[in-house]
Design a protein around this motif. Structure first.
Motif, PDB file in Angstrom:
ATOM      1  N   VAL A  24      66.296  43.050   4.441  1.00 20.68           N
ATOM      2  CA  VAL A  24      64.880  42.638   4.343  1.00 20.68           C
ATOM      3  C   VAL A  24      64.032  41.795   5.533  1.00 20.68           C
ATOM      4  CG1 VAL A  24      62.839  42.030   2.869  1.00 20.68           C
ATOM      5  CG2 VAL A  24      64.931  42.639   1.760  1.00 20.68           C
ATOM      6  N   ASN A  25      63.263  42.568   6.197  1.00 22.48           N
ATOM      7  CA  ASN A  25      62.519  41.663   7.284  1.00 22.48           C
ATOM      8  C   ASN A  25      61.079  41.707   6.866  1.00 22.48           C
ATOM      9  OD1 ASN A  25      64.335  40.621   9.615  1.00 22.48           O
ATOM     10  ND2 ASN A  25      65.262  42.652   9.225  1.00 22.48           N
ATOM     11  N   GLY A  26      60.319  40.573   7.100  1.00 25.72           N
ATOM     12  CA  GLY A  26      59.063  40.431   6.796  1.00 25.72           C
ATOM     13  C   GLY A  26      58.200  40.743   8.015  1.00 25.72           C
ATOM     14  N   PRO A  27      56.960  39.987   7.710  1.00 18.65           N
ATOM     15  CA  PRO A  27      55.849  40.358   8.945  1.00 18.65           C
ATOM     16  C   PRO A  27      56.080  39.782  10.236  1.00 18.65           C
ATOM     17  CG  PRO A  27      55.312  38.577   7.421  1.00 18.65           C
ATOM     18  CD  PRO A  27      56.396  39.146   6.898  1.00 18.65           C
ATOM     19  N   PHE A  65      67.660  49.254   5.068  1.00 13.33           N
ATOM     20  CA  PHE A  65      66.637  48.306   5.721  1.00 13.33           C
ATOM     21  C   PHE A  65      65.387  48.411   5.566  1.00 13.33           C
ATOM     22  CE2 PHE A  65      70.292  49.169   8.742  1.00 13.33           C
ATOM     23  CZ  PHE A  65      70.941  47.815   9.028  1.00 13.33           C
ATOM     24  N   VAL A  66      64.754  47.604   5.270  1.00 15.30           N
ATOM     25  CA  VAL A  66      63.364  47.439   4.851  1.00 15.30           C
ATOM     26  C   VAL A  66      62.537  46.274   5.917  1.00 15.30           C
ATOM     27  CG1 VAL A  66      63.232  45.888   3.161  1.00 15.30           C
ATOM     28  CG2 VAL A  66      61.313  47.707   3.389  1.00 15.30           C
ATOM     29  N   GLN A  67      61.335  46.801   6.693  1.00 18.44           N
ATOM     30  CA  GLN A  67      60.719  45.757   7.351  1.00 18.44           C
ATOM     31  C   GLN A  67      59.231  46.211   7.114  1.00 18.44           C
ATOM     32  OE1 GLN A  67      58.000  46.310   9.836  1.00 18.44           O
ATOM     33  NE2 GLN A  67      57.837  44.047   9.613  1.00 18.44           N
ATOM     34  N   SER A  68      58.395  44.969   6.495  1.00 19.59           N
ATOM     35  CA  SER A  68      57.004  45.396   6.424  1.00 19.59           C
ATOM     36  C   SER A  68      56.296  44.137   6.540  1.00 19.59           C
ATOM     37  CB  SER A  68      56.751  45.908   4.633  1.00 19.59           C
ATOM     38  OG  SER A  68      55.733  45.974   4.512  1.00 19.59           O
ATOM     39  N   ASN A  69      55.090  44.440   6.711  1.00 20.61           N
ATOM     40  CA  ASN A  69      53.934  43.294   6.949  1.00 20.61           C
ATOM     41  C   ASN A  69      53.323  42.967   5.953  1.00 20.61           C
ATOM     42  OD1 ASN A  69      54.803  43.364   9.859  1.00 20.61           O
ATOM     43  ND2 ASN A  69      53.560  44.858  10.249  1.00 20.61           N
ATOM     44  N   GLY A  72      53.734  42.939  -1.105  1.00 20.30           N
ATOM     45  CA  GLY A  72      54.115  43.626  -2.138  1.00 20.30           C
ATOM     46  C   GLY A  72      55.247  44.756  -1.729  1.00 20.30           C
ATOM     47  N   ALA A  73      55.123  45.276  -0.672  1.00 18.52           N
ATOM     48  CA  ALA A  73      56.125  46.248  -0.185  1.00 18.52           C
ATOM     49  C   ALA A  73      57.467  45.600  -0.063  1.00 18.52           C
ATOM     50  CB  ALA A  73      55.842  46.835   1.206  1.00 18.52           C
ATOM     51  N   LEU A  74      57.677  44.231   0.213  1.00 21.89           N
ATOM     52  CA  LEU A  74      58.935  43.543   0.286  1.00 21.89           C
ATOM     53  C   LEU A  74      59.392  43.316  -1.284  1.00 21.89           C
ATOM     54  CD1 LEU A  74      57.941  40.906   3.098  1.00 21.89           C
ATOM     55  CD2 LEU A  74      59.130  43.132   3.206  1.00 21.89           C
ATOM     56  N   VAL A  75      58.290  43.136  -2.121  1.00 16.31           N
ATOM     57  CA  VAL A  75      58.460  42.785  -3.528  1.00 16.31           C
ATOM     58  C   VAL A  75      59.244  43.987  -4.082  1.00 16.31           C
ATOM     59  CG1 VAL A  75      57.655  42.382  -5.702  1.00 16.31           C
ATOM     60  CG2 VAL A  75      56.978  41.033  -3.958  1.00 16.31           C
ATOM     61  N   ASP A  76      58.713  45.258  -3.530  1.00 13.50           N
ATOM     62  CA  ASP A  76      59.104  46.520  -4.418  1.00 13.50           C
ATOM     63  C   ASP A  76      60.624  46.965  -3.644  1.00 13.50           C
ATOM     64  OD1 ASP A  76      56.722  46.895  -5.591  1.00 13.50           O
ATOM     65  OD2 ASP A  76      55.868  48.473  -4.229  1.00 13.50           O
ATOM     66  N   ALA A  77      60.729  46.651  -2.566  1.00 13.15           N
ATOM     67  CA  ALA A  77      62.178  47.003  -2.036  1.00 13.15           C
ATOM     68  C   ALA A  77      63.149  46.148  -2.784  1.00 13.15           C
ATOM     69  CB  ALA A  77      62.194  46.624  -0.385  1.00 13.15           C
ATOM     70  N   ILE A  78      62.745  44.677  -2.965  1.00 17.33           N
ATOM     71  CA  ILE A  78      63.863  43.994  -3.750  1.00 17.33           C
ATOM     72  C   ILE A  78      63.998  44.441  -4.982  1.00 17.33           C
ATOM     73  CG2 ILE A  78      64.071  41.694  -4.462  1.00 17.33           C
ATOM     74  CD1 ILE A  78      62.557  40.719  -2.093  1.00 17.33           C
ATOM     75  N   HIS A  79      62.950  44.859  -5.672  1.00 11.26           N
ATOM     76  CA  HIS A  79      63.298  45.428  -7.066  1.00 11.26           C
ATOM     77  C   HIS A  79      64.149  46.597  -7.069  1.00 11.26           C
ATOM     78  CE1 HIS A  79      59.262  43.439  -8.798  1.00 11.26           C
ATOM     79  NE2 HIS A  79      60.134  42.837  -8.391  1.00 11.26           N
ATOM     80  N   GLY A  80      63.954  47.390  -5.969  1.00 16.71           N
ATOM     81  CA  GLY A  80      64.643  48.697  -5.716  1.00 16.71           C
ATOM     82  C   GLY A  80      66.112  48.450  -5.500  1.00 16.71           C
ATOM     83  N   ALA A  81      66.632  47.357  -5.144  1.00 21.88           N
ATOM     84  CA  ALA A  81      67.690  47.068  -5.004  1.00 21.88           C
ATOM     85  C   ALA A  81      68.826  46.649  -6.182  1.00 21.88           C
ATOM     86  CB  ALA A  81      67.991  46.056  -4.068  1.00 21.88           C
ATOM     87  N   ILE A  86      74.917  45.265  -3.349  1.00 23.66           N
ATOM     88  CA  ILE A  86      75.762  43.973  -3.801  1.00 23.66           C
ATOM     89  C   ILE A  86      75.138  42.471  -3.411  1.00 23.66           C
ATOM     90  CG2 ILE A  86      77.898  45.213  -3.345  1.00 23.66           C
ATOM     91  CD1 ILE A  86      77.802  43.400  -0.678  1.00 23.66           C
ATOM     92  N   GLY A  87      74.011  42.656  -2.513  1.00 23.96           N
ATOM     93  CA  GLY A  87      73.401  41.568  -2.174  1.00 23.96           C
ATOM     94  C   GLY A  87      72.075  41.779  -1.263  1.00 23.96           C
ATOM     95  N   ILE A  88      71.470  40.795  -0.877  1.00 22.21           N
ATOM     96  CA  ILE A  88      70.212  40.710  -0.139  1.00 22.21           C
ATOM     97  C   ILE A  88      70.490  39.697   1.061  1.00 22.21           C
ATOM     98  CG2 ILE A  88      67.638  40.452  -0.119  1.00 22.21           C
ATOM     99  CD1 ILE A  88      67.630  41.291  -3.055  1.00 22.21           C
ATOM    100  N   VAL A  89      70.181  40.296   2.393  1.00 23.35           N
ATOM    101  CA  VAL A  89      70.011  39.376   3.349  1.00 23.35           C
ATOM    102  C   VAL A  89      68.273  39.560   3.665  1.00 23.35           C
ATOM    103  CG1 VAL A  89      70.161  39.125   5.749  1.00 23.35           C
ATOM    104  CG2 VAL A  89      72.101  40.100   4.300  1.00 23.35           C
ATOM    105  N   ILE A  90      67.542  38.298   3.869  1.00 23.67           N
ATOM    106  CA  ILE A  90      66.113  38.179   3.782  1.00 23.67           C
ATOM    107  C   ILE A  90      65.725  37.338   4.879  1.00 23.67           C
ATOM    108  CG2 ILE A  90      66.035  36.954   1.539  1.00 23.67           C
ATOM    109  CD1 ILE A  90      63.305  38.148   1.372  1.00 23.67           C
ATOM    110  N   ASN A  91      64.975  37.998   5.741  1.00 27.69           N
ATOM    111  CA  ASN A  91      64.283  37.129   6.827  1.00 27.69           C
ATOM    112  C   ASN A  91      62.773  37.392   6.333  1.00 27.69           C
ATOM    113  OD1 ASN A  91      63.077  35.666   8.831  1.00 27.69           O
ATOM    114  ND2 ASN A  91      64.042  36.550  10.433  1.00 27.69           N
ATOM    115  N   ALA A  92      62.194  36.743   5.366  1.00 29.45           N
ATOM    116  CA  ALA A  92      60.839  36.740   5.050  1.00 29.45           C
ATOM    117  C   ALA A  92      59.796  36.449   5.964  1.00 29.45           C
ATOM    118  CB  ALA A  92      60.535  36.244   3.635  1.00 29.45           C
ATOM    119  N   ALA A  93      60.324  35.949   7.334  1.00 30.71           N
ATOM    120  CA  ALA A  93      59.270  35.586   8.227  1.00 30.71           C
ATOM    121  C   ALA A  93      58.309  34.546   7.664  1.00 30.71           C
ATOM    122  CB  ALA A  93      58.722  36.595   8.844  1.00 30.71           C
TER     123      ALA A  93
END
Ligand code: DQA
Length: 165
Positions: A24-27, A65-69, A72-81, A86-93
């Motif tokens: 997950v990559n943030g804004p 991979f998901v990148q969003s600015n 809510g889109a990032l929250v949705d992607a996390i729910h989708g996993a 097996i796990g999440i790598v997150i740079n929420a910026a």
């Protein structure tokens, strides 16, 4: 003694082994490569995705991979996993420092998560020293540049291997 009655329905098959890691990559991380290169370097988000895919592949894993600015889109992607990764790598910026929603999403899915920052946020402005995510993540990697993503994948792969033993 009665013998157990043979069941006519087939034995339930074991659930398919999970093989994916959500990255997950943030804004503003879509601008990597040209965004403040003196801080973030010149690697693009595409370069980071290739680095992650290569690191995962070495362990028989793949990355989504998901990148969003948009938070809510990032929250949705996390729910989708929740049921597939097996796990999440997150740079929420910048959301690292502001988002209770992302924190709650990580807690809600009960997957091991690794917080990554390209820069050493603790050597930067005081408002970057606090993270809403760190204490719901298994590990935090900051200041290792884009290599931090590779370390995070290695860690999740190792965690999964240990769990399977
Ligand atoms: C960052 C650090 C954050 O403070 C900042 O808002 C970012 C990038 C990093 O990778 O170093 O956008 O997460």
């Amino acid at each position: 003694m009665t013998e157990p009655t043979p069941s006519s329905s087939p034995a339930p098959s074991a659930p398919a082994a999970r093989t994916s890691i959500l990255v997950v990559n943030g804004p503003n991380l879509n601008l990597l490569g040209t965004r403040e290169p003196e801080k973030y370097g010149t690697a693009t988000l595409g370069d980071i995705e290739r680095l992650c895919a290569g690191a995962a592949d070495a362990h028989g894993l793949e990355c989504d991979f998901v990148q969003s600015n948009h938070e809510g889109a990032l929250v949705d992607a996390i729910h989708g996993a929740r049921d597939s990764a097996i796990g999440i790598v997150i740079n929420a910026a910048a959301y690292t420092h502001t988002s209770v929603a992302l924190r709650d999403a990580i807690s809600a899915v009960s997957l091991p998560a690794v917080e990554v920052h390209i820069t050493n946020v603790h050597a930067r402005e005081p408002f970057r020293h606090h993270s809403y995510l760190s204490d719901v993540c298994r590990a935090v990697i900051a200041g290792a540049g884009t290599l931090g993503y590779r370390f995070a994948i290695e860690y999740l792969a190792e965690l999964t291997r240990e769990r399977a033993l």
